[in-house]
Scaffold this motif. Structure first.
Motif, PDB file in Angstrom:
ATOM      1  N   PRO A  23     -10.005  11.416   2.751  1.00 51.27           N
ATOM      2  CA  PRO A  23     -10.405  10.189   3.461  1.00 51.27           C
ATOM      3  C   PRO A  23     -11.885  10.172   3.839  1.00 51.27           C
ATOM      4  O   PRO A  23     -12.506   9.101   3.900  1.00 51.27           O
ATOM      5  CB  PRO A  23      -9.522  10.197   4.719  1.00 51.27           C
ATOM      6  CG  PRO A  23      -8.334  11.024   4.356  1.00 51.27           C
ATOM      7  CD  PRO A  23      -8.863  12.080   3.421  1.00 51.27           C
ATOM      8  N   GLU A  24     -12.455  11.366   4.057  1.00 48.86           N
ATOM      9  CA  GLU A  24     -13.866  11.434   4.470  1.00 48.86           C
ATOM     10  C   GLU A  24     -14.815  11.019   3.340  1.00 48.86           C
ATOM     11  O   GLU A  24     -15.957  10.635   3.598  1.00 48.86           O
ATOM     12  CB  GLU A  24     -14.227  12.876   4.883  1.00 48.86           C
ATOM     13  CG  GLU A  24     -13.333  13.480   5.959  1.00 48.86           C
ATOM     14  CD  GLU A  24     -13.456  12.752   7.283  1.00 48.86           C
ATOM     15  OE1 GLU A  24     -14.593  12.458   7.682  1.00 48.86           O
ATOM     16  OE2 GLU A  24     -12.420  12.451   7.899  1.00 48.86           O
ATOM     17  N   ASP A  25     -14.352  11.120   2.099  1.00 52.35           N
ATOM     18  CA  ASP A  25     -15.229  10.858   0.954  1.00 52.35           C
ATOM     19  C   ASP A  25     -15.249   9.393   0.524  1.00 52.35           C
ATOM     20  O   ASP A  25     -15.910   9.046  -0.449  1.00 52.35           O
ATOM     21  CB  ASP A  25     -14.785  11.703  -0.260  1.00 52.35           C
ATOM     22  CG  ASP A  25     -15.045  13.185  -0.047  1.00 52.35           C
ATOM     23  OD1 ASP A  25     -15.802  13.516   0.882  1.00 52.35           O
ATOM     24  OD2 ASP A  25     -14.477  13.998  -0.791  1.00 52.35           O
ATOM     25  N   LEU A  26     -14.510   8.543   1.213  1.00 49.57           N
ATOM     26  CA  LEU A  26     -14.362   7.163   0.752  1.00 49.57           C
ATOM     27  C   LEU A  26     -15.546   6.293   1.172  1.00 49.57           C
ATOM     28  O   LEU A  26     -15.981   6.324   2.317  1.00 49.57           O
ATOM     29  CB  LEU A  26     -13.078   6.560   1.332  1.00 49.57           C
ATOM     30  CG  LEU A  26     -11.772   7.196   0.858  1.00 49.57           C
ATOM     31  CD1 LEU A  26     -10.621   6.743   1.740  1.00 49.57           C
ATOM     32  CD2 LEU A  26     -11.508   6.841  -0.598  1.00 49.57           C
ATOM     33  N   ASP A  27     -16.043   5.500   0.225  1.00 50.55           N
ATOM     34  CA  ASP A  27     -17.087   4.525   0.558  1.00 50.55           C
ATOM     35  C   ASP A  27     -16.481   3.189   0.980  1.00 50.55           C
ATOM     36  O   ASP A  27     -17.042   2.481   1.812  1.00 50.55           O
ATOM     37  CB  ASP A  27     -18.004   4.305  -0.661  1.00 50.55           C
ATOM     38  CG  ASP A  27     -18.785   5.567  -1.008  1.00 50.55           C
ATOM     39  OD1 ASP A  27     -19.178   6.290  -0.060  1.00 50.55           O
ATOM     40  OD2 ASP A  27     -18.967   5.837  -2.211  1.00 50.55           O
ATOM     41  N   VAL A  28     -15.351   2.848   0.376  1.00 51.80           N
ATOM     42  CA  VAL A  28     -14.707   1.558   0.659  1.00 51.80           C
ATOM     43  C   VAL A  28     -13.240   1.817   0.979  1.00 51.80           C
ATOM     44  O   VAL A  28     -12.569   2.577   0.271  1.00 51.80           O
ATOM     45  CB  VAL A  28     -14.806   0.605  -0.554  1.00 51.80           C
ATOM     46  CG1 VAL A  28     -14.269  -0.783  -0.186  1.00 51.80           C
ATOM     47  CG2 VAL A  28     -16.237   0.486  -1.047  1.00 51.80           C
ATOM     48  N   THR A  29     -12.742   1.199   2.043  1.00 52.54           N
ATOM     49  CA  THR A  29     -11.344   1.376   2.432  1.00 52.54           C
ATOM     50  C   THR A  29     -10.666   0.021   2.610  1.00 52.54           C
ATOM     51  O   THR A  29     -11.302  -1.030   2.505  1.00 52.54           O
ATOM     52  CB  THR A  29     -11.217   2.126   3.771  1.00 52.54           C
ATOM     53  OG1 THR A  29     -11.692   1.251   4.816  1.00 52.54           O
ATOM     54  CG2 THR A  29     -11.998   3.426   3.771  1.00 52.54           C
ATOM     55  N   VAL A  30      -9.391   0.079   2.939  1.00 51.11           N
ATOM     56  CA  VAL A  30      -8.642  -1.146   3.233  1.00 51.11           C
ATOM     57  C   VAL A  30      -9.267  -1.897   4.409  1.00 51.11           C
ATOM     58  O   VAL A  30      -9.176  -3.127   4.492  1.00 51.11           O
ATOM     59  CB  VAL A  30      -7.149  -0.814   3.500  1.00 51.11           C
ATOM     60  CG1 VAL A  30      -6.966  -0.034   4.795  1.00 51.11           C
ATOM     61  CG2 VAL A  30      -6.284  -2.069   3.508  1.00 51.11           C
ATOM     62  N   GLY A  31      -9.958  -1.172   5.289  1.00 52.01           N
ATOM     63  CA  GLY A  31     -10.626  -1.831   6.419  1.00 52.01           C
ATOM     64  C   GLY A  31     -11.697  -2.806   5.952  1.00 52.01           C
ATOM     65  O   GLY A  31     -11.807  -3.926   6.466  1.00 52.01           O
ATOM     66  N   ASP A  32     -12.492  -2.379   4.965  1.00 47.95           N
ATOM     67  CA  ASP A  32     -13.530  -3.268   4.410  1.00 47.95           C
ATOM     68  C   ASP A  32     -12.899  -4.491   3.757  1.00 47.95           C
ATOM     69  O   ASP A  32     -13.439  -5.602   3.822  1.00 47.95           O
ATOM     70  CB  ASP A  32     -14.358  -2.509   3.369  1.00 47.95           C
ATOM     71  CG  ASP A  32     -15.014  -1.275   3.965  1.00 47.95           C
ATOM     72  OD1 ASP A  32     -15.811  -1.426   4.902  1.00 47.95           O
ATOM     73  OD2 ASP A  32     -14.695  -0.159   3.503  1.00 47.95           O
ATOM     74  N   VAL A  33     -11.749  -4.272   3.125  1.00 54.82           N
ATOM     75  CA  VAL A  33     -11.045  -5.377   2.457  1.00 54.82           C
ATOM     76  C   VAL A  33     -10.549  -6.382   3.502  1.00 54.82           C
ATOM     77  O   VAL A  33     -10.694  -7.603   3.336  1.00 54.82           O
ATOM     78  CB  VAL A  33      -9.874  -4.820   1.613  1.00 54.82           C
ATOM     79  CG1 VAL A  33      -9.063  -5.963   1.008  1.00 54.82           C
ATOM     80  CG2 VAL A  33     -10.408  -3.901   0.516  1.00 54.82           C
ATOM     81  N   LEU A  34     -10.006  -5.880   4.602  1.00 54.79           N
ATOM     82  CA  LEU A  34      -9.500  -6.772   5.649  1.00 54.79           C
ATOM     83  C   LEU A  34     -10.631  -7.558   6.320  1.00 54.79           C
ATOM     84  O   LEU A  34     -10.439  -8.705   6.724  1.00 54.79           O
ATOM     85  CB  LEU A  34      -8.735  -5.962   6.698  1.00 54.79           C
ATOM     86  CG  LEU A  34      -7.409  -5.359   6.229  1.00 54.79           C
ATOM     87  CD1 LEU A  34      -6.854  -4.399   7.273  1.00 54.79           C
ATOM     88  CD2 LEU A  34      -6.389  -6.453   5.916  1.00 54.79           C
ATOM     89  N   LEU A  35     -11.794  -6.932   6.444  1.00 50.50           N
ATOM     90  CA  LEU A  35     -12.927  -7.627   7.064  1.00 50.50           C
ATOM     91  C   LEU A  35     -13.626  -8.581   6.096  1.00 50.50           C
ATOM     92  O   LEU A  35     -14.495  -9.352   6.500  1.00 50.50           O
ATOM     93  CB  LEU A  35     -13.937  -6.611   7.614  1.00 50.50           C
ATOM     94  CG  LEU A  35     -13.451  -5.819   8.841  1.00 50.50           C
ATOM     95  CD1 LEU A  35     -14.472  -4.756   9.209  1.00 50.50           C
ATOM     96  CD2 LEU A  35     -13.177  -6.738  10.023  1.00 50.50           C
ATOM     97  N   GLY A  36     -13.234  -8.504   4.803  1.00 53.19           N
ATOM     98  CA  GLY A  36     -13.784  -9.445   3.829  1.00 53.19           C
ATOM     99  C   GLY A  36     -15.108  -9.024   3.238  1.00 53.19           C
ATOM    100  O   GLY A  36     -15.755  -9.805   2.532  1.00 53.19           O
ATOM    101  N   THR A  37     -15.552  -7.787   3.492  1.00 48.35           N
ATOM    102  CA  THR A  37     -16.836  -7.343   2.926  1.00 48.35           C
ATOM    103  C   THR A  37     -16.668  -6.802   1.509  1.00 48.35           C
ATOM    104  O   THR A  37     -17.642  -6.675   0.773  1.00 48.35           O
ATOM    105  CB  THR A  37     -17.487  -6.251   3.809  1.00 48.35           C
ATOM    106  OG1 THR A  37     -16.583  -5.148   3.923  1.00 48.35           O
ATOM    107  CG2 THR A  37     -17.794  -6.782   5.195  1.00 48.35           C
ATOM    108  N   HIS A  38     -15.437  -6.435   1.127  1.00 46.62           N
ATOM    109  CA  HIS A  38     -15.143  -5.967  -0.233  1.00 46.62           C
ATOM    110  C   HIS A  38     -13.812  -6.533  -0.700  1.00 46.62           C
ATOM    111  O   HIS A  38     -12.969  -6.885   0.110  1.00 46.62           O
ATOM    112  CB  HIS A  38     -15.073  -4.425  -0.285  1.00 46.62           C
ATOM    113  CG  HIS A  38     -16.399  -3.759  -0.169  1.00 46.62           C
ATOM    114  ND1 HIS A  38     -17.024  -3.556   1.037  1.00 46.62           N
ATOM    115  CD2 HIS A  38     -17.236  -3.239  -1.114  1.00 46.62           C
ATOM    116  CE1 HIS A  38     -18.183  -2.942   0.833  1.00 46.62           C
ATOM    117  NE2 HIS A  38     -18.339  -2.746  -0.464  1.00 46.62           N
ATOM    118  N   ARG A  39     -13.643  -6.559  -2.012  1.00 49.30           N
ATOM    119  CA  ARG A  39     -12.374  -6.966  -2.596  1.00 49.30           C
ATOM    120  C   ARG A  39     -11.465  -5.748  -2.725  1.00 49.30           C
ATOM    121  O   ARG A  39     -11.930  -4.612  -2.758  1.00 49.30           O
ATOM    122  CB  ARG A  39     -12.597  -7.568  -3.985  1.00 49.30           C
ATOM    123  CG  ARG A  39     -13.389  -8.867  -3.999  1.00 49.30           C
ATOM    124  CD  ARG A  39     -13.922  -9.153  -5.388  1.00 49.30           C
ATOM    125  NE  ARG A  39     -12.874  -9.101  -6.389  1.00 49.30           N
ATOM    126  CZ  ARG A  39     -12.226 -10.172  -6.868  1.00 49.30           C
ATOM    127  NH1 ARG A  39     -12.547 -11.375  -6.436  1.00 49.30           N
ATOM    128  NH2 ARG A  39     -11.306 -10.041  -7.790  1.00 49.30           N
TER     129      ARG A  39
END
Length: 253
Positions: A56-72
Motif C-alpha cells: 500500500p505504501e508504494d501506490l501513487d493512485v488509490t480508490v481515494g483519488d478515484v472517489l475524489l474525482g482526481t483520477h479514473r
C-alpha cells in the motif's frame, strides 16, 4: 454469466470476521471459473491490497483519488498474482473519506467510477471498511448484492440489526435494486454444536439466507496474505479453498 456485471459488497462493521479473506478468496475462485474479476479495497488500512501482494505504501493512485474525482478507476487498477484486478487502497483513503463528507453526490461516486470500467469485468467485489460510514454506504449504492460474513460465535451477530438498517435505508433512498445475498459463516468449527446453533439463530432472527458451505476455521488463511496470495494459490486443495470455490459456483448459478 451474462454481459451484465454483478457487483457485490462484502460488509460487516465488526472487524476480524474474515471479510478481506472472503473478498480475496472469492475473487480468486471466480477467476478459476474464467470470470473477469475486479476487487475494490475500500478500507483505508489497505488489508486487501496488502494480502494480494501489493504494498500500500508504494501506490501513487488509490480508490481515494478515484472517489475524489482526481483520477479514473483505470488509472488506479493493478493486476495481482492471483489473476484478479484490484482497485487498491492505503491510508490516504482516510483523507478522501473526510473530503467526501462535504462533496456533492458522495454516495454515488463509487458507482459512477465503476460504471466506467464495468464492461471489462463480470464480477466486482467490494471489501468495505469496518464502519457504516460514507465509504460503506457508497459501496452499497454501487452494488447489486450484499454478502455478510459472520463469525460462528455467540457475540458475532451483535450489530447485524444495525447493518440491516443501513442496508434498508440504502434500498429505500439510494439503490432500490440492492438485495442481501446472505450470511456466510466464517471461522466455522464444524465439531461444535455451538457453531451450528449460532448460524441457525442468525438465520431465524434476521430471516436471512445462510450461504453454505460455511468457511472452516484454519491457520492457512492467515498464512496466505504473508506471501501476497490467497489460499487458492497457496493451498489449492485445502478445505477452505474448496469452500470458497463452492460459494463462487453458487454466485454464478
Amino acid at each position: 454469466m451474462a454481459d451484465v456485471t454483478t457487483t457485490i459488497s462484502v460488509v460487516n462493521q465488526k472487524g476480524g470476521v474474515g471479510k478481506t479473506t472472503t473478498v480475496a478468496s472469492l475473487g480468486a475462485a471466480l477467476v478459476e471459473l474464467e470470470q473477469r474479476v475486479l476487487l475494490v479495497d475500500l478500507d483505508p488500512q489497505g488489508g486487501l491490497t496488502f494480502s494480494l501482494g501489493i504494498d500500500p505504501e508504494d501506490l501513487d493512485v488509490t480508490v481515494g483519488d478515484v472517489l475524489l474525482g482526481t483520477h479514473r478507476a483505470d488509472d488506479a487498477i493493478v493486476v495481482t498474482d492471483d489473476g484478479v484486478h484490484l482497485l487498491p487502497s492505503n491510508i490516504t483513503v482516510t483523507q478522501a473519506e473526510e473530503g467526501l463528507v462535504t462533496r456533492t453526490g458522495r454516495e454515488q461516486r463509487l458507482r459512477v467510477a465503476l460504471d466506467k470500467v464495468a464492461g471489462d469485468y463480470d464480477v466486482v467485489i467490494i471489501d468495505c471498511p469496518p464502519t457504516l460510514g460514507v465509504l460503506t454506504v457508497g459501496a452499497l449504492a454501487a452494488s447489486d448484492k450484499v454478502l455478510i460474513p459472520l463469525q460462528a460465535e455467540t457475540l458475532a451477530h451483535r450489530g447485524v440489526g444495525q447493518l440491516l438498517e443501513t442496508i434498508s435505508d440504502v434500498q429505500q433512498f439510494i439503490n432500490s435494486g440492492l438485495v442481501v445475498w446472505g450470511v456466510l459463516p466464517t471461522m466455522y468449527d464444524g465439531r461444535t454444536k455451538h457453531a451450528q446453533a449460532v448460524v441457525d439463530a442468525i438465520g431465524s432472527t434476521y430471516e436471512l439466507p445462510i450461504i453454505s458451505p460455511a468457511i472452516p476455521k484454519s491457520i492457512r488463511f492467515a498464512e496466505a496474505p504473508a506471501i501476497g496470495r490467497t489460499i487458492l494459490g497457496t493451498h489449492r486443495t485445502h478445505k477452505g479453498a474448496e469452500a470458497y470455490r463452492a460459494v463462487a459456483a453458487q454466485l454464478l448459478d
